[in-house]
Design a protein around this motif. Structure first.
Motif, mmCIF file in Angstrom:
data_model
loop_
_atom_site.group_PDB
_atom_site.id
_atom_site.type_symbol
_atom_site.label_atom_id
_atom_site.label_comp_id
_atom_site.label_asym_id
_atom_site.label_seq_id
_atom_site.Cartn_x
_atom_site.Cartn_y
_atom_site.Cartn_z
ATOM 1 N N LYS A 213 0.815 -1.200 0.000
ATOM 2 C CA LYS A 213 0.000 0.000 0.000
ATOM 3 C C LYS A 213 0.862 1.269 0.000
ATOM 4 C CE LYS A 213 -3.855 -2.402 0.432
ATOM 5 N NZ LYS A 213 -4.849 -2.509 -0.644
ATOM 6 N N GLY A 214 1.978 1.216 -0.721
ATOM 7 C CA GLY A 214 2.833 2.389 -0.850
ATOM 8 C C GLY A 214 3.771 2.637 0.311
ATOM 9 N N ARG A 215 3.883 1.684 1.236
ATOM 10 C CA ARG A 215 4.803 1.842 2.359
ATOM 11 C C ARG A 215 5.544 0.532 2.593
ATOM 12 N NH1 ARG A 215 -0.411 1.878 4.025
ATOM 13 N NH2 ARG A 215 -1.114 0.184 5.381
ATOM 14 N N GLN A 216 6.666 0.619 3.279
ATOM 15 C CA GLN A 216 7.467 -0.557 3.583
ATOM 16 C C GLN A 216 7.007 -1.162 4.906
ATOM 17 O OE1 GLN A 216 8.806 -0.747 0.309
ATOM 18 N NE2 GLN A 216 10.340 -1.861 1.496
ATOM 19 N N VAL A 217 6.794 -2.478 4.913
ATOM 20 C CA VAL A 217 6.418 -3.168 6.146
ATOM 21 C C VAL A 217 7.366 -4.344 6.351
ATOM 22 C CG1 VAL A 217 4.001 -2.493 6.142
ATOM 23 C CG2 VAL A 217 4.690 -4.533 4.896
ATOM 24 N N ARG A 218 7.715 -4.604 7.613
ATOM 25 C CA ARG A 218 8.624 -5.697 7.945
ATOM 26 C C ARG A 218 7.859 -7.003 8.163
ATOM 27 N NH1 ARG A 218 11.315 -4.628 13.326
ATOM 28 N NH2 ARG A 218 9.168 -4.011 13.800
ATOM 29 N N ALA A 219 8.542 -8.104 7.910
ATOM 30 C CA ALA A 219 7.999 -9.410 8.292
ATOM 31 C C ALA A 219 8.252 -9.588 9.784
ATOM 32 C CB ALA A 219 8.671 -10.521 7.492
ATOM 33 N N HIS A 220 7.412 -8.972 10.582
ATOM 34 C CA HIS A 220 7.549 -8.959 12.039
ATOM 35 C C HIS A 220 6.150 -8.979 12.640
ATOM 36 C CE1 HIS A 220 8.559 -7.535 16.097
ATOM 37 N NE2 HIS A 220 9.822 -7.798 15.822
ATOM 38 N N MET A 221 5.987 -9.637 13.769
ATOM 39 C CA MET A 221 4.659 -9.781 14.347
ATOM 40 C C MET A 221 3.999 -8.432 14.612
ATOM 41 S SD MET A 221 3.327 -11.767 17.781
ATOM 42 C CE MET A 221 3.711 -10.425 18.904
ATOM 43 N N THR A 222 4.740 -7.453 15.105
ATOM 44 C CA THR A 222 4.127 -6.166 15.430
ATOM 45 C C THR A 222 3.691 -5.426 14.171
ATOM 46 O OG1 THR A 222 6.343 -5.192 15.556
ATOM 47 C CG2 THR A 222 5.326 -5.908 17.621
ATOM 48 N N ILE A 256 0.030 -5.107 22.745
ATOM 49 C CA ILE A 256 -1.049 -4.856 23.705
ATOM 50 C C ILE A 256 -1.688 -3.483 23.486
ATOM 51 C CG2 ILE A 256 -1.720 -4.922 26.127
ATOM 52 C CD1 ILE A 256 -0.586 -7.568 24.970
ATOM 53 N N PRO A 257 -0.902 -2.412 23.250
ATOM 54 C CA PRO A 257 -1.556 -1.128 22.950
ATOM 55 C C PRO A 257 -2.442 -1.178 21.710
ATOM 56 C CG PRO A 257 0.746 -0.773 23.542
ATOM 57 C CD PRO A 257 0.563 -2.249 23.399
ATOM 58 N N LEU A 258 -2.114 -2.021 20.731
ATOM 59 C CA LEU A 258 -2.968 -2.154 19.547
ATOM 60 C C LEU A 258 -4.326 -2.734 19.934
ATOM 61 C CD1 LEU A 258 -0.391 -3.586 16.956
ATOM 62 C CD2 LEU A 258 -1.045 -1.198 17.361
ATOM 63 N N MET A 259 -4.349 -3.596 20.955
ATOM 64 C CA MET A 259 -5.617 -4.122 21.457
ATOM 65 C C MET A 259 -6.402 -3.031 22.179
ATOM 66 S SD MET A 259 -4.345 -7.827 22.881
ATOM 67 C CE MET A 259 -3.496 -8.987 21.795
ATOM 68 N N ALA A 260 -5.690 -2.201 22.949
ATOM 69 C CA ALA A 260 -6.355 -1.099 23.653
ATOM 70 C C ALA A 260 -6.945 -0.107 22.657
ATOM 71 C CB ALA A 260 -5.364 -0.398 24.581
ATOM 72 N N GLU A 261 -6.310 0.005 21.472
ATOM 73 C CA GLU A 261 -6.799 0.917 20.434
ATOM 74 C C GLU A 261 -7.851 0.255 19.543
ATOM 75 O OE1 GLU A 261 -3.360 2.225 18.261
ATOM 76 O OE2 GLU A 261 -2.265 2.649 20.110
ATOM 77 N N GLU A 262 -8.211 -0.992 19.869
ATOM 78 C CA GLU A 262 -9.224 -1.764 19.137
ATOM 79 C C GLU A 262 -8.803 -2.087 17.704
ATOM 80 O OE1 GLU A 262 -13.033 0.090 19.511
ATOM 81 O OE2 GLU A 262 -13.108 -0.142 21.683
ATOM 82 N N LEU A 263 -7.501 -2.132 17.451
ATOM 83 C CA LEU A 263 -7.001 -2.591 16.161
ATOM 84 C C LEU A 263 -6.868 -4.110 16.144
ATOM 85 C CD1 LEU A 263 -4.225 0.065 15.430
ATOM 86 C CD2 LEU A 263 -6.527 -0.048 14.472
ATOM 87 N N LEU A 264 -6.681 -4.709 17.303
ATOM 88 C CA LEU A 264 -6.587 -6.159 17.451
ATOM 89 C C LEU A 264 -7.620 -6.630 18.462
ATOM 90 C CD1 LEU A 264 -2.759 -6.967 17.777
ATOM 91 C CD2 LEU A 264 -4.208 -7.324 15.784
ATOM 92 N N THR A 265 -8.094 -7.851 18.290
ATOM 93 C CA THR A 265 -8.969 -8.451 19.294
ATOM 94 C C THR A 265 -8.169 -8.632 20.581
ATOM 95 O OG1 THR A 265 -10.183 -9.615 17.578
ATOM 96 C CG2 THR A 265 -10.418 -10.441 19.820
#
Length: 456
Positions: A213-222, A256-265
């Motif tokens: 999507k026009g940006r670089q992303v790592r093969a990393h869990m986060t 964990i903050p991604l869960m608090a932000e409702e990006l992850l279950t």
């Protein structure tokens, strides 16, 4: 007038899929390849030209279940190809069932497809070749397993998965995200991220970067978790994204903050296996149980709604009564939301088989009963705390109206993964409710495993 062309009858393939969700994904991939080659799927033995049995070889009991499934398929159909984790024991399979047509190992897709071609040559022609076929899904339309890697770099004493599936082999992150996007666009409302070790995703590729999507992303869990959290369904809603088989490496704290932000279950499936430092060392697993308790507390402060599920082995060789009581005390403090327990079972080829001080079966049974008593008590109290609250529920099944016109439905909360956790039973739901819908439900009652309520 030119005579109409008659399409050849499609050869049909039956599938028996055993074992974990990772094996289920393998089955889906195999069937997708076969469908692309012109095969149809048979829902029963009678209509199949050949039957595939995708086996599990993790425990001796699983191997026996696999052998029984092979025997049933031979008895009902007679033309059987065996694949999966137990495929590495072809001599055992052929000794018991010499009539099997072929035996292949885990995720050997090309070999399986070739074996099917030999057993039941595809009858496709130029007309069938032009017909696009969707991917095969063996799960309901509204949830899908997303496999991000194969294999494992651990050498746990009780496990032979690295022997069965090899070392860690991570998929490209752009390929994973493309598959996830495609699944969500096709109706998936819940993505279940699976692997042998989700936290180690990308370690083998040095977390290589790809354009997405026009940006670089790592093969990393986060990075993966963050990108999955940006997906949207055709209706503009975020799908649930659930992480499974997460080893508690330090970088897990970042999701964990991604869960608090409702990006992850807000859910983590972590295979702790034990708490006693002595037993963990014998298992060849990290023995930092005190630090884990501190991290659990911190996670709950960041995301109070987080649910932690885990599994534990009782009766591991050398486990003393003190070790087991240590585990029970640890569970009382950890207050995990969902717990599964297993009696230690020797697996051919596992290092643990040679360890001294094997625990008698009677003691294993007694300890299993005790750990289940403790974890069920904790679960009962946690679920009771949800009574009176309104929480989101994903609907799995909608029933028929009873004599009073009341329609019931079965679903799951964000604390419940399919097949392994509890359920939420709803009464008097609207007749327009469909599987895959996510609704808010008022919780009216609870028992040790499940919740009961009504659509709010």
């Amino acid at each position: 007038m030119t005579a109409a062309t008659t399409l050849p009858d499609q050869k049909k393939v039956g599938m028996v899929s055993l074992g974990c969700p990772k094996a289920l994904v393998d089955s889906e991939r195999i069937l997708t390849r076969l469908r692309a080659d012109g095969y149809a799927m048979s829902p029963d033995y009678a209509g199949a030209d050949v039957v595939l049995v995708n086996t599990c070889g993790f425990l001796d009991s699983a191997k026996e279940e696999s052998l029984e499934a092979i025997g049933e398929a031979i008895a009902e159909n007679g033309r059987v190809i065996v694949t999966g984790c137990m495929g590495d024991e072809a001599d055992v399979i052929r000794a018991r069932f010499p009539q099997v047509l072929a035996v292949t190992g885990a995720h050997q897709y090309e070999d399986v497809v070739e074996a099917v071609h030999e057993a039941a040559p595809p009858s496709q022609g130029p007309y069938l070749d032009l017909i696009p076929q969707p991917d095969v899904k063996l799960t309901p339309r509204h949830y899908s397993y997303l496999k991000i890697s194969e294999g494992c770099n651990h050498s746990c004493a009780f496990c032979i998965i690295p022997d069965l599936r090899g070392k860690l082999a991570s998929r490209r992150i752009d390929a994973v995200l493309r598959e996830a996007e495609k699944l969500v666009a096709a109706g998936t409302r819940e993505l279940l991220v699976i692997s042998q070790d989700t936290s180690a995703y990308g370690v083998d590729t040095r977390h290589d970067e790809r354009s997405w999507k026009g940006r670089q992303v790592r093969a990393h869990m986060t990075d993966l978790a963050r990108e999955l959290g940006k997906l949207q369904t055709p209706e503009g809603a975020p799908p649930w994204v659930r992480l499974h088989y997460v080893y508690p490496y330090p970088h897990v704290d970042a999701v964990i903050p991604l869960m608090a932000e409702e990006l992850l279950t807000p859910y983590l499936d972590i295979p702790f296996q034990h708490a006693s430092p002595k037993v963990l060392r014998a298992m060849k697993r990290p023995a930092n149980e005190a630090k884990v308790l501190s991290r659990l507390k911190n996670w709950r402060e960041i995301c109070p709604e987080i649910a932690i599920r885990s599994s534990f082995v009782v009766g591991f060789p050398g486990e003393t009564e003190d070790d087991f009581r240590y585990l029970l005390d640890w569970l009382e403090e950890a207050q995990l939301d969902r717990v599964g327990a297993f009696r230690f079972e020797p697996v051919e080829g596992a290092q643990a088989n040679a360890l001294p001080d094997q625990v008698p079966e009677a003691i294993k049974e007694e300890r299993y009963a005790r750990i289940m008593e403790v974890t069920e008590r904790i679960s009962t109290a946690k679920l009771a705390g949800k009574v009176g609250k309104t929480i989101p529920i994903i609907i799995d099944e909608v029933g028929e109206a009873d004599e009073d016109g009341d329609i019931g439905a079965t679903g799951r909360s964000q604390a419940d993964a399919p097949e392994i956790d509890g359920a939420v039973y709803l009464r008097n739901v609207p007749d327009t409710l469909l599987p895959g819908a996510i609704v808010n439900a008022a919780i009216e009652d609870a028992d040790e495993h499940d919740l009961f309520g009504v659509v709010a």
